[in-house]
Design a protein around this motif. Structure first.
Motif, PDB file in Angstrom:
ATOM      1  N   LEU A 273       3.442  14.247 -13.860  1.00  0.00           N
ATOM      2  CA  LEU A 273       2.374  14.768 -14.719  1.00  0.00           C
ATOM      3  C   LEU A 273       2.226  16.280 -14.559  1.00  0.00           C
ATOM      4  O   LEU A 273       1.989  17.001 -15.535  1.00  0.00           O
ATOM      5  N   ALA A 274       2.369  16.763 -13.324  1.00  0.00           N
ATOM      6  CA  ALA A 274       2.280  18.206 -13.095  1.00  0.00           C
ATOM      7  C   ALA A 274       3.413  18.943 -13.800  1.00  0.00           C
ATOM      8  O   ALA A 274       3.199  19.995 -14.428  1.00  0.00           O
ATOM      9  N   MET A 275       4.627  18.397 -13.717  1.00  0.00           N
ATOM     10  CA  MET A 275       5.759  19.016 -14.405  1.00  0.00           C
ATOM     11  C   MET A 275       5.564  18.998 -15.910  1.00  0.00           C
ATOM     12  O   MET A 275       5.855  19.983 -16.600  1.00  0.00           O
ATOM     13  N   ALA A 276       5.063  17.883 -16.449  1.00  0.00           N
ATOM     14  CA  ALA A 276       4.805  17.805 -17.889  1.00  0.00           C
ATOM     15  C   ALA A 276       3.729  18.805 -18.299  1.00  0.00           C
ATOM     16  O   ALA A 276       3.818  19.435 -19.362  1.00  0.00           O
ATOM     17  N   PHE A 277       2.713  18.970 -17.458  1.00  0.00           N
ATOM     18  CA  PHE A 277       1.636  19.915 -17.764  1.00  0.00           C
ATOM     19  C   PHE A 277       2.168  21.340 -17.869  1.00  0.00           C
ATOM     20  O   PHE A 277       1.872  22.062 -18.819  1.00  0.00           O
ATOM     21  N   PHE A 278       2.969  21.754 -16.886  1.00  0.00           N
ATOM     22  CA  PHE A 278       3.513  23.111 -16.905  1.00  0.00           C
ATOM     23  C   PHE A 278       4.484  23.307 -18.064  1.00  0.00           C
ATOM     24  O   PHE A 278       4.599  24.409 -18.611  1.00  0.00           O
ATOM     25  N   THR A 279       5.181  22.242 -18.465  1.00  0.00           N
ATOM     26  CA  THR A 279       6.095  22.350 -19.602  1.00  0.00           C
ATOM     27  C   THR A 279       5.341  22.544 -20.905  1.00  0.00           C
ATOM     28  O   THR A 279       5.801  23.261 -21.806  1.00  0.00           O
TER      29      THR A 279
ATOM     30  N   TYR B 281       4.149   9.813  -9.855  1.00  0.00           N
ATOM     31  CA  TYR B 281       3.476  10.005 -11.139  1.00  0.00           C
ATOM     32  C   TYR B 281       2.724  11.333 -11.191  1.00  0.00           C
ATOM     33  O   TYR B 281       2.722  12.019 -12.223  1.00  0.00           O
ATOM     34  N   ILE B 282       2.100  11.704 -10.083  1.00  0.00           N
ATOM     35  CA  ILE B 282       1.363  12.975 -10.058  1.00  0.00           C
ATOM     36  C   ILE B 282       2.330  14.149 -10.220  1.00  0.00           C
ATOM     37  O   ILE B 282       2.051  15.109 -10.964  1.00  0.00           O
TER      38      ILE B 282
ATOM     39  N   VAL C  36       0.839  -1.205   0.000  1.00  0.00           N
ATOM     40  CA  VAL C  36       0.000   0.000   0.000  1.00  0.00           C
ATOM     41  C   VAL C  36       0.872   1.252   0.000  1.00  0.00           C
ATOM     42  O   VAL C  36       0.652   2.192  -0.783  1.00  0.00           O
ATOM     43  N   VAL C  37       1.895   1.252   0.849  1.00  0.00           N
ATOM     44  CA  VAL C  37       2.819   2.397   0.897  1.00  0.00           C
ATOM     45  C   VAL C  37       3.547   2.542  -0.432  1.00  0.00           C
ATOM     46  O   VAL C  37       3.746   3.659  -0.931  1.00  0.00           O
ATOM     47  N   HIS C  38       3.925   1.426  -0.999  1.00  0.00           N
ATOM     48  CA  HIS C  38       4.626   1.465  -2.287  1.00  0.00           C
ATOM     49  C   HIS C  38       3.741   2.073  -3.375  1.00  0.00           C
ATOM     50  O   HIS C  38       4.207   2.892  -4.182  1.00  0.00           O
ATOM     51  N   ARG C  39       2.458   1.688  -3.386  1.00  0.00           N
ATOM     52  CA  ARG C  39       1.545   2.251  -4.398  1.00  0.00           C
ATOM     53  C   ARG C  39       1.335   3.735  -4.182  1.00  0.00           C
ATOM     54  O   ARG C  39       1.248   4.509  -5.142  1.00  0.00           O
ATOM     55  N   ILE C  40       1.242   4.154  -2.914  1.00  0.00           N
ATOM     56  CA  ILE C  40       1.033   5.577  -2.630  1.00  0.00           C
ATOM     57  C   ILE C  40       2.228   6.398  -3.095  1.00  0.00           C
ATOM     58  O   ILE C  40       2.079   7.455  -3.736  1.00  0.00           O
ATOM     59  N   LEU C  41       3.430   5.926  -2.769  1.00  0.00           N
ATOM     60  CA  LEU C  41       4.634   6.637  -3.199  1.00  0.00           C
ATOM     61  C   LEU C  41       4.728   6.690  -4.716  1.00  0.00           C
ATOM     62  O   LEU C  41       5.109   7.722  -5.295  1.00  0.00           O
ATOM     63  N   LYS C  42       4.396   5.589  -5.369  1.00  0.00           N
ATOM     64  CA  LYS C  42       4.427   5.560  -6.826  1.00  0.00           C
ATOM     65  C   LYS C  42       3.419   6.527  -7.423  1.00  0.00           C
ATOM     66  O   LYS C  42       3.699   7.223  -8.402  1.00  0.00           O
TER      67      LYS C  42
END
Length: 288
Positions: free
Chosen positions: A30-36, A26-27, A16-22
């Motif tokens: 995605l945010a960095m790609a969006f601003f780029t 990813y978020i 569960v912790v691994h999925r949350i960190l992953k």
């Protein structure tokens, strides 16, 4: 100390912790790609607007009416088709020659034994540190003396060889087991045969990386064509865009449309080779 190590192990083994960190990673990506991509999105939407809408206040992203005719007008204003043809010719020929010569030289530096090999390689790679402005004038005199000034072949000859390409390919070739080459020599295969039948098929990632770098740099080159090409029928797309901006500096919607058209070939090449490009970045620069 033991408690800290135990808590780390628990977090590592907890799915569960691994999925949350992953998910958090990813978020953030995605945010960095969006601003780029925001400037490219603004340029795309502006290319479908009227000139008065581009810098309207308050700012609007979508045009009131989609003006598709902007993309037909730019081809009538200047000789964009001629610029595209010239740039495509230079980019394709230079990319092919650089890939060919770099892979040849890299094979010699990586797999052949001859006196002074390492010293010659260091001397050749050292040319990367010399700024282009230092030998720009001698190059210009040389091109003019051999009769290639104001021809597309001047750009081809000047960029047919690349020290960076040799370094990139050599680093990848050094990661290929030398035993393969020795076995091929025992089977009677020549050095050219080893290069063509063994090295090239195993170096698709490095070749794709070199193709992308070379094509993008050649396509986006501005100073070279600006110096060596004077006639309008020989100009490239980057010089043509500068002329377009000078003539139609107030027509920002048309400038955006022309700029987007110039990005299409580069985007196609990158998306077609991006899988090999990522693999080449992960291997070619680290091996050896």
């Amino acid at each position: 100390m033991e408690q800290a190590l135990r808590s780390k192990a628990i977090r590592r083994d907890n799915p569960v912790v691994h999925r949350i960190l992953k998910a958090v990673v990813y978020i953030l990506m995605l945010a960095m790609a969006f601003f780029t991509l925001i400037p490219f999105a603004w340029m795309l939407f502006s290319s479908f607007k009227l000139e008065r809408e581009v810098f309207s206040y308050p700012m609007t992203w979508l045009p009131e009416t989609w003006h598709w005719e902007n993309y037909s007008l730019i081809w009538q204003k200047v000789s964009l088709l001629t610029y595209f043809k010239n740039t495509a010719f230079i980019a394709v020929v230079v990319t092919f020659l650089q890939t060919l010569t770099s892979s040849f030289a890299a094979y010699a530096f990586a797999k052949l034994e001859f006196r002074g090999r390492d010293a010659l390689f260091l001397a050749y790679i050292g040319t990367i540190a010399i700024p282009w402005q230092a030998y720009m004038l001698p190059q210009f005199i040389m091109m003019r003396s051999v009769g290639l000034y104001d021809t597309l072949w001047a750009m081809v000859v000047l960029q047919a060889f690349s020290a960076f390409g040799v370094f990139l390919m050599r680093q990848f070739y050094r990661g290929i087991p030398t035993d393969l080459c020795e076995a091929a020599r025992l089977d009677g295969l020549s050095e050219y045969g080893i290069w063509a039948r063994i090295m090239l098929p195993l170096s698709k990632a490095a070749i794709a990386t070199l193709v992308i770098f070379t094509f993008v740099n050649t396509w986006n080159d501005f100073m070279g064509p600006m110096i060596y090409l004077t006639r309008d029928e020989n100009k490239t797309i980057q010089v043509g865009l500068r002329r377009f901006i000078q003539q139609y500096s107030a027509d920002y919607h048309l400038i955006m449309a022309a700029s987007l058209c110039s990005l299409v070939p580069v985007s196609i090449v990158f998306f077609c080779l991006q899988r090999y490009f990522i693999e080449g970045i992960a291997t070619s620069g680290l091996k050896g």
